[in-house]
Each structure stands twice: as structure tokens, then as C-alpha cells.
Design a protein around this motif. Structure first.
Motif, PDB file in Angstrom:
ATOM      1  N   UNK A 101       0.798  -1.277  -0.224  1.00  0.00           N
ATOM      2  CA  UNK A 101      -0.034  -0.199   0.154  1.00  0.00           C
ATOM      3  C   UNK A 101       0.403   1.207   0.296  1.00  0.00           C
ATOM      4  N   UNK A 102       1.989   1.225   0.885  1.00  0.00           N
ATOM      5  CA  UNK A 102       3.051   2.448   0.643  1.00  0.00           C
ATOM      6  C   UNK A 102       3.167   2.851  -0.446  1.00  0.00           C
ATOM      7  N   UNK A 103       3.927   1.960  -1.307  1.00  0.00           N
ATOM      8  CA  UNK A 103       4.345   1.802  -2.503  1.00  0.00           C
ATOM      9  C   UNK A 103       3.414   2.116  -3.366  1.00  0.00           C
ATOM     10  N   UNK A 104       2.048   1.713  -3.673  1.00  0.00           N
ATOM     11  CA  UNK A 104       1.036   2.136  -4.512  1.00  0.00           C
ATOM     12  C   UNK A 104       0.869   3.716  -3.435  1.00  0.00           C
ATOM     13  N   UNK A 151     -14.295   6.165  -3.493  1.00  0.00           N
ATOM     14  CA  UNK A 151     -13.612   7.976  -3.879  1.00  0.00           C
ATOM     15  C   UNK A 151     -12.886   7.739  -5.073  1.00  0.00           C
ATOM     16  N   UNK A 152     -12.220   6.744  -5.218  1.00  0.00           N
ATOM     17  CA  UNK A 152     -11.245   6.755  -6.091  1.00  0.00           C
ATOM     18  C   UNK A 152     -11.375   6.302  -6.844  1.00  0.00           C
ATOM     19  N   UNK A 176      -4.775  16.547  -8.408  1.00  0.00           N
ATOM     20  CA  UNK A 176      -6.706  16.383  -7.775  1.00  0.00           C
ATOM     21  C   UNK A 176      -6.687  14.369  -7.379  1.00  0.00           C
ATOM     22  N   UNK A 177      -5.865  13.881  -9.085  1.00  0.00           N
ATOM     23  CA  UNK A 177      -5.708  12.381  -8.482  1.00  0.00           C
ATOM     24  C   UNK A 177      -4.702  12.418  -7.924  1.00  0.00           C
ATOM     25  N   UNK A 178      -3.702  12.680  -7.847  1.00  0.00           N
ATOM     26  CA  UNK A 178      -1.902  13.104  -7.381  1.00  0.00           C
ATOM     27  C   UNK A 178      -2.461  12.854  -5.454  1.00  0.00           C
ATOM     28  N   UNK A 179      -3.420  13.426  -5.838  1.00  0.00           N
ATOM     29  CA  UNK A 179      -3.671  13.583  -4.128  1.00  0.00           C
ATOM     30  C   UNK A 179      -4.754  12.460  -3.398  1.00  0.00           C
ATOM     31  N   UNK A 180      -5.721  12.443  -4.444  1.00  0.00           N
ATOM     32  CA  UNK A 180      -6.853  10.952  -4.066  1.00  0.00           C
ATOM     33  C   UNK A 180      -6.285  10.053  -4.159  1.00  0.00           C
ATOM     34  N   UNK A 181      -4.915   9.232  -4.374  1.00  0.00           N
ATOM     35  CA  UNK A 181      -4.523   8.649  -4.608  1.00  0.00           C
ATOM     36  C   UNK A 181      -3.625   8.261  -3.369  1.00  0.00           C
ATOM     37  N   UNK A 182      -2.737   9.182  -3.429  1.00  0.00           N
ATOM     38  CA  UNK A 182      -1.863   9.299  -2.282  1.00  0.00           C
ATOM     39  C   UNK A 182      -2.608   8.349  -0.415  1.00  0.00           C
ATOM     40  N   UNK A 183      -3.397   9.741  -0.090  1.00  0.00           N
ATOM     41  CA  UNK A 183      -4.569   9.294   0.236  1.00  0.00           C
ATOM     42  C   UNK A 183      -5.063   8.131   0.627  1.00  0.00           C
ATOM     43  N   UNK A 184      -5.915   7.271  -0.608  1.00  0.00           N
ATOM     44  CA  UNK A 184      -6.191   6.294  -0.594  1.00  0.00           C
ATOM     45  C   UNK A 184      -5.498   4.654   0.226  1.00  0.00           C
ATOM     46  N   UNK A 185      -4.309   5.522  -0.553  1.00  0.00           N
ATOM     47  CA  UNK A 185      -3.257   4.011  -0.196  1.00  0.00           C
ATOM     48  C   UNK A 185      -2.913   4.571   1.115  1.00  0.00           C
TER      49      UNK A 185
END
Length: 321
Positions: free
Chosen positions: A113-116, A176-177, A143-152
Motif C-alpha cells: 500500500x505504501x509503495x502504491x 471515492x478513488x 487532484x488524482x495524485x492527492x486522492x490516490x496518495x490519500x487512498x493508499x
């Protein structure tokens, strides 16, 4: 065309909301084992009465209690006995009995998850330097970068320790992702260049999501419904991105095939969840391997999205000339 897509987005959310009756039971076969139940009772009687045992600091820091530690110790004791005797390994409380590392419940899923998340963060520079500030996709990909980082991040925290709060953060951020990937596809397919055009799609996607979260939070947290709703959105997203693939082919884009391939690879990675096997080396199960498989896919998605946005801008400029 745009009106039909808006109805499709709203309909995807409503399909999920109509599946409220679907549910799953999280009780596992290991929970019912007499040996496991007896082990837990004996451990709690020996270790937990009157604060007889103090757990190490790293376990207490991750909110392990004497009772939850007894539960873990007994899971491992029963599992080792089953492995030595060649019997099947049982799940406990809906999870496989992983070997914890420094108090972390599912270490492999945490690392992957951290690597994603790191792949999303790493793509920030690609998005910001690869697209001009005036390009409409620059904002949405940021926004996709921020949301993706938050998701993982939420995924990693959930796999460190499974609590109701961490579980909900993981599920809601993942949902949401998935929805945002659908949103990106619609924006790209319809070539929406302004917030005035895009806000209708954003609203049409967000209303079902808010209703979804409200139902799970205030009425009943239904695992089956949550999975069905996310699957419905995922199917809609696949359809939209396949349409984008066809559009790219017709426009002569040299890398037109990439979104279709990435969709297939993403679905193939997710299909690992179907092969729910006991963890290899008490660490790597199908869920963790799914997380591992998505790491390189994330990087290729960003490369395509940035290259696609550049190509689309070049095509638009050629048409004006």
C-alpha cells in the motif's frame, strides 16, 4: 451524448443503492473452533486479570490490548498446529492469521500500500511539469495524485491495525478513488475544458457517493452492498475508458491502446481477490498480491494520462490551424 453520460453516472450510483439487501457474514470458521475459544479463555485468565501482563511499548502504541494479544497468540498457536498436522488453515474474524511484524497485522499489504501511494506522489512532478497551468487536465490529474496518495495511506493504516474507523476510511477512500477514475474518464471522453462544463458531471457523481457513505455510516455497514456498489462504478469506468480508447484510435494517437491494456491489467490484478488462499509464509495472501500487482500499473496510468493530454492539446491546435 453528454446527457446520456450524465444519466449513466447517476444510474451507476443508483444501481449500487438498490443493492442494499446484499450482505455478507464476517464470522469465520476459526472463530468456532473449540481449541481456539478455549485457548483465548485460558490466556485471558492467566495474562489479563488484574493487569498481570504488560505488553511491550510497540504493541501498546498500536492499540494492542491484553485481550486482543491473547486472540492473536491463540490464532497463531492453532494455525501452527494445523500446519504441522497438514490440516487446513482457518480464517479468524474474517482474516487470515498473518504473522504480525512489530505489531503490524498485515505487513505485506502495508508495504505494498505504501509503495502504491509512493507511485502517486512520485507522479506529482510528472503532472505539474508535463502539463502547462492552462491545460484543463492539469488540475484534475493533480487532484488524482492527492486522492490516490490519500487512498493508499488509508489502506496502509487499515492493514496496520483493523479497527472500525480505519476500516471505514479504507473503504470510503477506495470507493471515492474508483469513482474519481470514472469522473476522469468522462471528462476526457467529453473533452470538458472548464469548471462550468465539468461541475455537472462532478455533481452527478458525488451525490450517489454521499448517499452511499451516509447509508454505510448511519444505517448499516453492509460489506456486500459496498462491494457491489464499487463493482458497478468500476464497470461503468471500464466502459468509459474503452470509449476513450476508441476515440484515441480514431484520432491517430500512437499509444491509443494503452487505456484498454491498463484496464485489463487492473481488472486482472483485482481478480486475484477471487483466489482467496491461505497466506504463503504466513504473510502473502491474494489481497496483498493484488496490492503488489497494481504498483507498476499506477505509474503507467500517469504516463498515459499526461501523454494523452499533450496529444489532445496538439490535436486541438492542429484543428485550429
Amino acid at each position: 451524448m453528454r446527457a446520456r453520460l450524465l444519466r449513466l453516472c447517476v444510474g451507476g450510483g443508483l444501481v449500487g443503492l438498490l443493492l442494499l439487501s446484499i450482505g455478507v457474514v464476517r464470522a469465520s470458521s476459526g472463530d468456532r473452533l473449540v481449541t481456539f475459544q478455549g485457548c483465548v479463555r485460558q490466556c485471558e485468565a492467566d495474562e489479563c486479570l488484574d493487569g498481570a501482563t504488560t505488553l511491550p511499548l510497540h504493541l501498546r502504541a498500536l492499540q494492542w490490548t491484553c485481550e486482543s494479544n491473547c486472540d492473536y497468540v491463540c490464532q497463531r498457536r492453532v494455525t501452527r498446529a494445523a500446519q504441522q498436522q497438514g490440516r487446513r488453515v482457518h480464517q479468524f474474524h474474517g482474516k487470515w492469521p498473518f504473522v504480525r511484524v512489530l505489531g503490524v497485522q498485515e505487513p505485506a499489504s502495508v508495504v505494498f500500500s505504501v509503495l502504491n501511494g509512493a507511485m502517486h506522489v512520485r507522479s506529482w512532478r510528472l503532472v505539474r511539469s508535463g502539463l502547462s497551468p492552462s491545460h484543463p487536465m492539469r488540475l484534475w490529474l493533480s487532484v488524482f495524485v492527492v486522492l490516490g496518495a490519500w487512498t493508499w495511506l488509508c489502506s496502509a493504516v487499515f492493514h496496520v491495525r483493523d479497527f472500525p474507523l480505519t476500516e471505514r476510511l479504507d473503504y470510503f477512500s477506495a470507493g471515492l478513488n474508483v469513482l474519481y477514475i470514472l469522473f476522469l474518464g468522462i471528462v476526457r471522453m467529453l473533452r470538458l475544458n472548464s469548471w462550468r462544463q465539468t461541475r455537472v458531471v462532478a455533481l452527478a457523481c458525488m451525490v450517489p457517493y454521499v448517499l452511499h457513505v451516509a447509508y454505510l455510516s448511519l444505517v448499516r455497514f453492509d460489506y456486500g452492498y459496498n462491494m457491489a456498489a464499487n463493482a458497478a462504478v468500476g464497470v461503468l469506468s471500464n466502459i468509459v475508458w474503452f470509449v476513450v480508447t476508441v476515440q484515441a484510435y480514431r484520432n491517430g494517437q500512437p499509444f491509443w491502446w494503452k487505456p484498454a491494456v491498463l484496464i485489463v491489467l487492473t481488472d486482472a490484478a483485482f481478480s486475484l481477490e477471487m483466489f482467496d488462499f491461505a497466506p504463503v509464509a504466513d504473510t502473502f495472501d491474494a489481497h496483498s498480491l493484488w496490492h503488489a500487482a497494481t504498483i507498476p500499473i499506477v505509474a503507467h496510468w500517469y504516463m498515459f494520462l499526461v501523454d494523452d493530454a499533450r496529444w489532445d492539446l496538439r490535436l486541438e491546435q492542429m484543428r485550429k490551424e
